[in-house]
Design an enzyme around this catalytic site. Structure first.
Site, PDB file in Angstrom:
ATOM      1  CB  THR A  26      -0.878  -0.019   1.277  1.00 59.31           C
ATOM      2  OG1 THR A  26      -1.738  -1.144   1.187  1.00 59.31           O
ATOM      3  CG2 THR A  26      -1.691   1.242   1.422  1.00 59.31           C
ATOM      4  CD  GLN A 101      -2.494  -7.863  -1.147  1.00 59.03           C
ATOM      5  OE1 GLN A 101      -2.384  -6.686  -0.816  1.00 59.03           O
ATOM      6  NE2 GLN A 101      -1.928  -8.847  -0.468  1.00 59.03           N
ATOM      7  CG  HIS A 176      -4.461  -8.595   1.630  1.00 62.93           C
ATOM      8  ND1 HIS A 176      -3.754  -9.406   2.499  1.00 62.93           N
ATOM      9  CD2 HIS A 176      -4.094  -7.322   1.915  1.00 62.93           C
ATOM     10  CE1 HIS A 176      -3.003  -8.634   3.279  1.00 62.93           C
ATOM     11  NE2 HIS A 176      -3.189  -7.377   2.935  1.00 62.93           N
ATOM     12  CG  ASN A 179      -0.243  -9.081   6.372  1.00 63.19           C
ATOM     13  OD1 ASN A 179       0.273 -10.127   6.784  1.00 63.19           O
ATOM     14  ND2 ASN A 179       0.317  -8.333   5.435  1.00 63.19           N
ATOM     15  CE1 TYR A 181      -5.732  -4.414   7.148  1.00 63.80           C
ATOM     16  CE2 TYR A 181      -4.020  -5.717   6.102  1.00 63.80           C
ATOM     17  CZ  TYR A 181      -4.426  -4.563   6.760  1.00 63.80           C
ATOM     18  OH  TYR A 181      -3.518  -3.579   7.031  1.00 63.80           O
ATOM     19  N   GLY A 321       9.529  -6.819  -0.302  1.00 64.04           N
ATOM     20  CA  GLY A 321       8.717  -5.622  -0.119  1.00 64.04           C
ATOM     21  C   GLY A 321       9.580  -4.376  -0.120  1.00 64.04           C
TER      22      GLY A 321
HETATM   23  C1  LIG Z   1       4.678   0.379   2.953  1.00 64.38           C
HETATM   24  C2  LIG Z   1       4.168  -1.021   3.074  1.00 64.38           C
HETATM   25  C3  LIG Z   1       2.883  -1.322   2.656  1.00 64.38           C
HETATM   26  C4  LIG Z   1       2.404  -2.635   2.702  1.00 64.38           C
HETATM   27  N1  LIG Z   1       1.170  -2.914   2.210  1.00 64.38           N
HETATM   28  C5  LIG Z   1       0.759  -4.212   2.079  1.00 64.38           C
HETATM   29  C6  LIG Z   1      -0.421  -4.532   1.369  1.00 64.38           C
HETATM   30  O1  LIG Z   1      -1.131  -3.686   0.808  1.00 64.38           O
HETATM   31  N2  LIG Z   1      -0.763  -5.841   1.281  1.00 64.38           N
HETATM   32  C7  LIG Z   1      -0.006  -6.834   1.862  1.00 64.38           C
HETATM   33  O2  LIG Z   1      -0.354  -8.006   1.766  1.00 64.38           O
HETATM   34  N3  LIG Z   1       1.123  -6.542   2.536  1.00 64.38           N
HETATM   35  C8  LIG Z   1       1.534  -5.266   2.619  1.00 64.38           C
HETATM   36  N4  LIG Z   1       2.747  -4.979   3.228  1.00 64.38           N
HETATM   37  C9  LIG Z   1       3.607  -6.077   3.693  1.00 64.38           C
HETATM   38  C10 LIG Z   1       4.630  -6.471   2.618  1.00 64.38           C
HETATM   39  O3  LIG Z   1       3.992  -7.086   1.498  1.00 64.38           O
HETATM   40  C11 LIG Z   1       5.677  -7.454   3.186  1.00 64.38           C
HETATM   41  O4  LIG Z   1       5.004  -8.559   3.701  1.00 64.38           O
HETATM   42  C12 LIG Z   1       6.523  -6.816   4.275  1.00 64.38           C
HETATM   43  O5  LIG Z   1       7.033  -5.555   3.872  1.00 64.38           O
HETATM   44  C13 LIG Z   1       7.709  -7.723   4.656  1.00 64.38           C
HETATM   45  O6  LIG Z   1       8.546  -7.956   3.528  1.00 64.38           O
HETATM   46  P1  LIG Z   1       9.965  -7.180   3.376  1.00 64.38           P
HETATM   47  O7  LIG Z   1      10.745  -7.504   4.611  1.00 64.38           O
HETATM   48  O8  LIG Z   1      10.571  -7.737   2.121  1.00 64.38           O
HETATM   49  O9  LIG Z   1       9.654  -5.718   3.293  1.00 64.38           O
HETATM   50  C14 LIG Z   1       3.229  -3.659   3.222  1.00 64.38           C
HETATM   51  C15 LIG Z   1       4.512  -3.337   3.686  1.00 64.38           C
HETATM   52  C16 LIG Z   1       4.992  -2.051   3.602  1.00 64.38           C
HETATM   53  C17 LIG Z   1       6.382  -1.756   4.052  1.00 64.38           C
END
Ligand SMILES: Cc1cc2nc3c(=O)[nH]c(=O)nc-3n(C[C@H](O)[C@H](O)[C@H](O)COP(=O)(O)O)c2cc1C
Length: 364
Positions: A26, A101, A176, A179, A181, A321
């Site tokens: 997001t 998503q 989705h 997390n 939701y 991410g």
């Molecule tokens: C800014 C931000 C927004 C995120 N938004 C979503 C989202 O919309 N949907 C989702 O499933 N996870 C979301 N996440 C979680 C990421 O998909 C991911 O699981 C998380 O950042 C851990 O991975 P990483 O260590 O590679 O960043 C978000 C994470 C961040 C940092």
């Protein structure tokens, strides 16, 4: 130097040029009346990251009821479909693949998003979390327990959103179901106290998810559907694990062997769960033997760990991410063993290009 597994192609239901996936994130850039993804911002942002084997977009609401954060883009109106068409074209023109998503936040919302009405949830239990509203962070409220009609409407909303996604040119969709939701709220015994066919035991708590999956597969091929779970999430987004949590996810994932999905996307624990007796500490290792299809793993992976988890046979694809926020050319940086740029958290959710489309590639 041995071949990097992350950079090898992947062919099973989806054809990917490499195994580096951009995780859904997001970014709150749809600050317009219709919650529409724009060519100038979303189009450019995703195009810049098209060397990923697969991009999964930000969570995108399947209806007006599904919203819980400011300026998120939707996929339920014609105008939104038209907006996304420009984004998918840009990614495809660069040889990339992109899934959207599909998101319903359930109780992780606020009446400010719903003309004063309560957000929907399996049961009337306040997650005691914060919702990011147009007026800043506000405390969540006690939501409305969904009626059977609400559940049926939501199933239709996901089905409609999946059909819209294909119209918009997406290569597929990701549900989705992670997390904290809506689906995760149904799976979890502490947030689902229902006494009807949607609560009380594992089969009932997972029924709504499978109804959505079955409805979606009537309108799009199941090979174009991915699903996401965070089995050891605890103490975040209002979710508390109990002894039935892991058996619930085991049951879902085993049942998914009867489908022919694009992938199952799992996250390693977001927090230290070593003191939680019910938690699985190593998600990929635990769930890999239970699932025959494509398994994608996420959370806190770097290049070395990403290559290793594939080499060890615990996952087929790795989703990154935050590294993708600040490294549009993450794949090239992995290929050439270049240093990664740091991300700036203060620009994760602010409007405009800053911290969104202005991260340079290593070669610039
Ligand atoms: C800014 C931000 C927004 C995120 N938004 C979503 C989202 O919309 N949907 C989702 O499933 N996870 C979301 N996440 C979680 C990421 O998909 C991911 O699981 C998380 O950042 C851990 O991975 P990483 O260590 O590679 O960043 C978000 C994470 C961040 C940092």
């Amino acid at each position: 130097m041995s071949k990097q597994q992350l950079l090898t192609p992947y062919h099973k239901n989806i054809n990917l040029k490499n195994r580096v996936v951009m995780a859904p994130m997001t970014r709150s850039r749809a600050d317009n009346e219709g919650s529409v993804a724009t060519d100038e911002l979303h189009g450019l942002y995703y195009e810049q990251r098209a060397s990923a084997g697969l991009i999964i977009t930000e969570g995108s609401q399947v209806s007006k009821d599904a919203v819980g954060y400011i300026h998120t883009a939707g996929i339920h109106t014609e105008e939104q479909v038209e907006g996304w068409k420009k984004v998918t074209k840009r990614v495809h023109d660069k040889g990339g693949k992109i899934f959207i998503q599909l998101w319903h936040v359930g109780r992780m919302s606020h009446p400010d998003f719903h003309n004063g009405e309560l957000p929907l949830a399996p049961s009337a239990i306040n997650p005691n979390a914060k919702s990011y509203t147009p007026e800043g962070f506000k405390d969540t409220v006690t939501p409305k327990a969904m009626t059977i009609d609400d559940i049926k409407t939501t199933v239709k909303d996901f089905k409609n959103a999946a059909a819209n996604a294909i119209k918009a040119g997406f290569d597929g969709v990701e549900i989705h179901s992670s997390n904290g939701y809506l689906f995760h709220q149904f799976f979890t015994a502490t947030s689902n106290l229902r006494t009807d066919e949607y609560g009380g035991n594992i089969e009932n708590r997972t029924r709504f998810f499978f109804e959505v999956l079955d409805a979606m597969k009537e309108v799009i091929p199941q090979e174009k559907i991915g699903v996401r779970f965070n089995p050891s999430l605890d103490g975040l987004f209002g979710i508390t694990m109990d002894e039935e949590t892991i058996p619930t996810f085991e049951s879902i994932i085993k049942k998914l062997n009867d489908y022919n999905l694009a992938y199952v996307h799992l996250s390693e624990p977001f927090t230290d769960v070593s003191n939680i007796p019910f938690a699985v500490k190593e998600i990929a290792k635990h769930f890999r033997p239970l699932y025959n299809g494509t398994l994608m793993i996420n959370s806190a992976f770097d290049q070395v760990k990403g290559n290793k988890v594939i080499e060890d046979g615990y996952a087929d694809l790795v989703a990154y991410g935050k590294p993708f926020i600040s490294n549009p050319d993450l794949v090239e940086r992995f290929r050439d063993h270049l240093e990664l740029a740091e991300w700036d958290e203060s620009t994760f959710y602010v409007p405009g290009a800053k911290g969104y489309t202005d991260y340079p590639t290593a070669s610039k």
